[in-house]
Motif scaffolding. Structure first.
Motif, PDB file in Angstrom:
ATOM      1  N   LEU A   1      -4.683   6.020 -10.128  1.00 52.19           N
ATOM      2  CA  LEU A   1      -3.939   7.046  -8.871  1.00 52.19           C
ATOM      3  C   LEU A   1      -4.663   8.219  -9.028  1.00 52.19           C
ATOM      4  O   LEU A   1      -4.638   9.025  -8.028  1.00 52.19           O
ATOM      5  CB  LEU A   1      -2.450   7.001  -9.384  1.00 52.19           C
ATOM      6  CG  LEU A   1      -1.610   5.917  -8.831  1.00 52.19           C
ATOM      7  CD1 LEU A   1      -0.162   6.116  -9.132  1.00 52.19           C
ATOM      8  CD2 LEU A   1      -1.678   5.813  -7.221  1.00 52.19           C
TER       9      LEU A   1
ATOM     10  N   ASP B   1       0.579  -1.323 -10.592  1.00 53.41           N
ATOM     11  CA  ASP B   1       0.666  -0.515 -11.786  1.00 53.41           C
ATOM     12  C   ASP B   1       1.654  -1.134 -12.785  1.00 53.41           C
ATOM     13  O   ASP B   1       2.726  -1.571 -12.127  1.00 53.41           O
ATOM     14  CB  ASP B   1       1.448   0.912 -11.290  1.00 53.41           C
ATOM     15  CG  ASP B   1       1.567   1.852 -12.525  1.00 53.41           C
ATOM     16  OD1 ASP B   1       1.528   1.381 -13.737  1.00 53.41           O
ATOM     17  OD2 ASP B   1       1.422   3.141 -12.075  1.00 53.41           O
TER      18      ASP B   1
ATOM     19  N   VAL C   1      -6.275   9.373  -2.577  1.00 50.91           N
ATOM     20  CA  VAL C   1      -4.851  10.119  -2.953  1.00 50.91           C
ATOM     21  C   VAL C   1      -4.818  11.471  -2.954  1.00 50.91           C
ATOM     22  O   VAL C   1      -3.675  12.192  -2.667  1.00 50.91           O
ATOM     23  CB  VAL C   1      -4.898   9.580  -4.535  1.00 50.91           C
ATOM     24  CG1 VAL C   1      -3.346   9.847  -5.053  1.00 50.91           C
ATOM     25  CG2 VAL C   1      -5.030   8.039  -4.663  1.00 50.91           C
TER      26      VAL C   1
ATOM     27  N   ILE D   1       3.320  11.128  -9.793  1.00 51.95           N
ATOM     28  CA  ILE D   1       2.366  10.014  -9.909  1.00 51.95           C
ATOM     29  C   ILE D   1       2.519   9.042 -10.828  1.00 51.95           C
ATOM     30  O   ILE D   1       2.193   9.317 -11.828  1.00 51.95           O
ATOM     31  CB  ILE D   1       0.997  10.951  -9.910  1.00 51.95           C
ATOM     32  CG1 ILE D   1       0.970  12.196  -8.988  1.00 51.95           C
ATOM     33  CG2 ILE D   1      -0.073   9.774  -9.750  1.00 51.95           C
ATOM     34  CD1 ILE D   1      -0.325  12.864  -9.162  1.00 51.95           C
TER      35      ILE D   1
ATOM     36  N   ALA E   1      -9.769   7.440  -5.444  1.00 49.96           N
ATOM     37  CA  ALA E   1      -8.780   8.268  -5.449  1.00 49.96           C
ATOM     38  C   ALA E   1      -9.114   9.678  -4.936  1.00 49.96           C
ATOM     39  O   ALA E   1      -8.351  10.203  -3.979  1.00 49.96           O
ATOM     40  CB  ALA E   1      -8.643   8.292  -6.999  1.00 49.96           C
TER      41      ALA E   1
ATOM     42  N   TYR F   1      -3.798   0.024  -6.364  1.00 46.46           N
ATOM     43  CA  TYR F   1      -4.148   0.963  -7.472  1.00 46.46           C
ATOM     44  C   TYR F   1      -3.250   0.516  -8.614  1.00 46.46           C
ATOM     45  O   TYR F   1      -2.280  -0.072  -8.484  1.00 46.46           O
ATOM     46  CB  TYR F   1      -3.515   2.229  -7.113  1.00 46.46           C
ATOM     47  CG  TYR F   1      -4.458   2.899  -6.141  1.00 46.46           C
ATOM     48  CD1 TYR F   1      -5.140   2.497  -4.930  1.00 46.46           C
ATOM     49  CD2 TYR F   1      -5.465   3.956  -6.556  1.00 46.46           C
ATOM     50  CE1 TYR F   1      -5.878   3.193  -4.152  1.00 46.46           C
ATOM     51  CE2 TYR F   1      -6.366   4.764  -5.940  1.00 46.46           C
ATOM     52  CZ  TYR F   1      -6.476   4.279  -4.699  1.00 46.46           C
ATOM     53  OH  TYR F   1      -7.616   4.867  -3.912  1.00 46.46           O
TER      54      TYR F   1
ATOM     55  N   GLY G   1       1.597   2.835  -7.580  1.00 49.04           N
ATOM     56  CA  GLY G   1       0.284   2.058  -7.368  1.00 49.04           C
ATOM     57  C   GLY G   1       1.033   0.473  -7.259  1.00 49.04           C
ATOM     58  O   GLY G   1       1.768   0.118  -8.185  1.00 49.04           O
TER      59      GLY G   1
END
Lengths: 397, 321
Positions: A376, A336, A386, A215, A382, A371, A333
């Motif tokens: 995440l 990210d 997720v 992740i 989430a 995200y 993400g």
């Protein structure tokens, strides 16, 4: 003439008084500010409590004598026969990232659906051995007999990612094998928790990890430097000079400004639009931990050189990614800044796993929001977006 | 009683009518428009007239550097100056550049009977426009700036012609290359309403600019682009090879952009042959105020403060290379 002088004198006196008043007001404001910040931190822990829901804590010892904690979440309904799941937290975090509130608890989410879940803490975090005030106070006494003591282990103040890879992971896997009697596991790593397993598998070709879920895990950072990366690099010398990087107090102090501050640390770790304030407060006061300068400087080197290297620079973990043969799920993400989609794709494309999946969490795939790094796990949606995605993947493998 | 009722209704009707008209008036461009600039026509080899617009500073001299703005074929030249606050041509013209914009064939400003192909944009329209500007200004080489599919066309042109006529190039978010696997929205039809918010994100663009965009600049999505987009979803991109390019190149991407994502652009950027090349991502990781989306790079109110100055400074710094 005298009139003018008098006026001047009066003005000077007036200014003098004003100056004093301003100074004292400023002092009071500063004092109030500090008080509010401290009170905010303290109040925050009362307003937003975190009650972990694990069943039992187990401990295991590494070959160099560090104790590691493992939280166990046994399956809450009949076990589904899938391999036990090991959750590993990320950089500067502890096991609470997986178990923050009843809803935002991925550990609980899986155990409620019949998985046997084990949440591990790497050295220096959670309930594992960590250098705290006790060590510092001991050192501050500067007693000669203390320094002379042969077995006093100064390395306990500093550790690096190689220790995680070559000492912590083998000890944890050994413990898991003995405790569960199983030989196959699912490793779910967030951020650095995934990098550690990536590097371990690349080197040791261990078949114990059947499924690997990453992740927000960067494999390499090969791209023109952004200003954020340059800022990280500029701190390199400072990081090398420090022993313990005190992120805990930093993030505790930022709690009262939750969601309003948007400094480099905030930009790095989450997309503020996608985190609810109560989760952010809990995250900052409970999840963030101190880290060692060894770990941080290894991350800085990765930002600088693009590849994930060992502390001595001799092993290139990024080059070993093709050795990975476990079933692979990579989650990224869109916004990210720690593990950009490109860096996650590097792992996905290089690994030779026969069964691999990549999923971008952003509006392009129909999700509610773009995200960020910690979103995440802890983002507003989430638990609805997720968690089920990972669950469905686990069910298929 | 009936009289009162009918008067009330007619009054209400008048109020509604007035409000409606007011709304329309608000939407119509009143003060600024591209038409205040000089207009020309460039003829392509197959005799399609393309509309050219020239923006220049009041004190024009023959030394002024020339720049051509290339917009996507699904918009026309009005795209660049929709509002006094977001007006890239005038921003550059005020600072001493001789700015040209044009509309691709198939738009309402450059009409053609036949359905254009993407190759027509690259092999017929761009050369004709560049030749016309060269003739008008007497310059051998000009700078070029493209946005969206216009930038894709510009990159394909550079791949074919290298830097024979182009002195420096700026490409803003060209949809051209993607790292597989593609996100779900690639498999939706480009002309559908589901896709539109993904490249026209409304959050950062003022409502005034938005309505001007849809009235003045937006054209029907050409089949050429729909076909191109389909190719992307099958092959993952155009596979442009710019290794023989030597002109200075600035590649700009928006962090939030799904149409031209950063990682895809970096794949093109890595093999660009120019020694002088720059890549800039407009997002929080470069400490910009917002994470830019596809149209935000030109149309958002933040663009004037952050993107335009960056482009201008780069253009100035690499003028004489």
């Amino acid at each position: 003439m005298i009139e003018i002088l008098r006026l001047r004198l009066r003005m000077t006196l007036l200014w003098d008084n004003c100056y004093r008043v301003i100074l004292s007001v400023a002092k009071n404001i500063a004092l109030l500010f500090v008080c509010f910040t401290l009170a905010g931190c303290a109040a925050n822990k009362v307003i937003y409590p975190v009650v972990p829901s694990y069943d039992k804590v187990y401990y295991t010892t590494t070959k160099d004598g560090w104790s590691l904690a493992i939280q166990h979440y046994p399956p809450k309904k009949s076990p589904n026969g899938k391999p036990p799941v090991i959750l590993c937290h990320g950089l500067n975090q502890n096991y609470l990232a997986w178990d923050l509130t009843p809803k935002w608890s991925f550990a609980q989410y899986l155990s409620e659906r019949g998985f046997d879940v084990w949440s591990v803490s790497l050295r220096g975090s959670g309930k594992s051995t960590k250098p705290g005030w006790a060590h510092f106070l001991e050192l501050n006494q500067l007693k000669p007999e203390l320094l002379d003591r042969q077995n006093y282990d100064f390395s306990k103040f500093n550790w690096n990612m190689d220790d995680y890879i070559s000492k912590d992971v083998p000890a944890l896997l050994q413990f898991m094998k003995e405790k569960t009697g199983q030989s196959k596991f699912t490793w779910i790593g967030h951020s650095m928790g995934g990098m550690v397993m990536l590097a371990y598998l690349g080197q040791h070709l261990d078949r114990a990890i059947e499924n690997l879920v990453l992740i927000g895990v960067p494999g390499e950072i090969n791209r023109p430097k952004t200003q954020l990366q340059e800022l990280i690099l500029s701190q390199k010398t400072l990081v090398r000079m420090t022993l313990l990087i005190n992120m805990e107090n930093f993030s505790n102090m930022s709690v009262p400004f939750n969601g309003r501050l948007n400094g480099p640390l905030q930009i790095l770790s989450y997309n503020s639009e996608n985190m609810s304030r109560s989760i952010l407060a809990r995250f900052n006061s409970y999840v963030v931990e101190n880290s060692s300068s060894g770990v941080i400087s290894q991350i800085t080197t990765m930002v600088e050189k693009g590849d994930f290297l060992s502390a001595d620079g001799l092993t290139n973990y990024s080059e070993n990614i093709p050795n990975i043969e476990s079933n692979l799920l990579c989650l990224a993400g869109k916004l990210d800044n720690m593990a950009a989609p490109g860096a996650v794709l590097a792992v996905y494309h290089q690994a030779l796993s026969p069964d691999k999946t990549y999923r971008l969490f952003g509006v392009a795939n129909g999700y509610s929001s773009d995200y960020g790094h910690n979103d995440l796990l802890l983002g507003k949606n989430a638990p609805e977006e997720v968690y089920p995605y990972i669950l469905n993947w686990l069910k298929d493998h | 009683m009936k009289k009162i009722q009918s008067t009330i209704f007619s009054l209400l009707g008048i109020v509604v009518l007035v409000l409606n008209l007011n709304g329309c008036a608000f939407k119509l461009p009143s003060q600024i428009s591209v038409h205040s600039a000089k207009e020309f026509v460039a003829l392509t080899t197959d005799r399609v007239p393309l509309k050219l617009v020239r923006f220049q500073s009041r004190t024009l001299s023959s030394n002024d550097p020339v720049i051509l703005l290339v917009t996507s074929p699904h918009t026309n030249a009005s795209f660049w100056s929709l509002d006094g606050s977001v007006d890239l041509p005038r921003y550059l013209a005020k600072r001493g550049w001789d700015v040209w914009a044009f509309s691709f064939r198939g738009t309402s400003q450059s009409k053609t009977r036949e359905e254009p192909l993407f190759d027509d944009y690259v092999t017929k329209d761009l050369p004709a426009v560049i030749a016309a500007i060269q003739k008008k200004t007497g310059k051998k080489k000009i700078a070029a700036l493209g946005h969206g599919f216009g930038a894709t066309a510009l990159l394909s042109y550079l791949e074919k012609e290298s830097d024979q006529h182009i002195s420096q190039a700026v490409v803003l978010a060209p949809p051209a290359q993607y790292l597989l696997p593609l996100p779900d929205f690639f498999f939706l039809p480009l002309e559908s309403d589901l896709v539109r918010p993904l490249f026209f994100n409304q959050t950062n663009i003022s409502s005034d600019v938005q309505s001007r965009f849809s009235i003045l600049a937006e054209e029907k999505m050409p089949t050429a682009l729909i076909r191109l987009f389909k190719t992307f979803s099958e092959t993952g991109g155009l596979g442009l090879d710019l290794s023989s390019l030597s002109a200075p190149l600035l590649m700009v991407s928006g962090k939030k952009d799904n149409f031209a994502p950063t990682e895809g652009l970096l794949a093109i950027y890595e093999i660009v042959g120019s020694k002088n090349k720059h890549f800039r991502e407009f997002g929080s990781n470069n400490f910009y105020q917002i994470n830019y989306d596809h149209h935000d790079l030109v149309l958002s109110s933040f663009a004037k403060k952050e993107v335009y100055p960056y482009i201008f400074e780069w253009l100035e710094a690499n003028k004489n290379d």
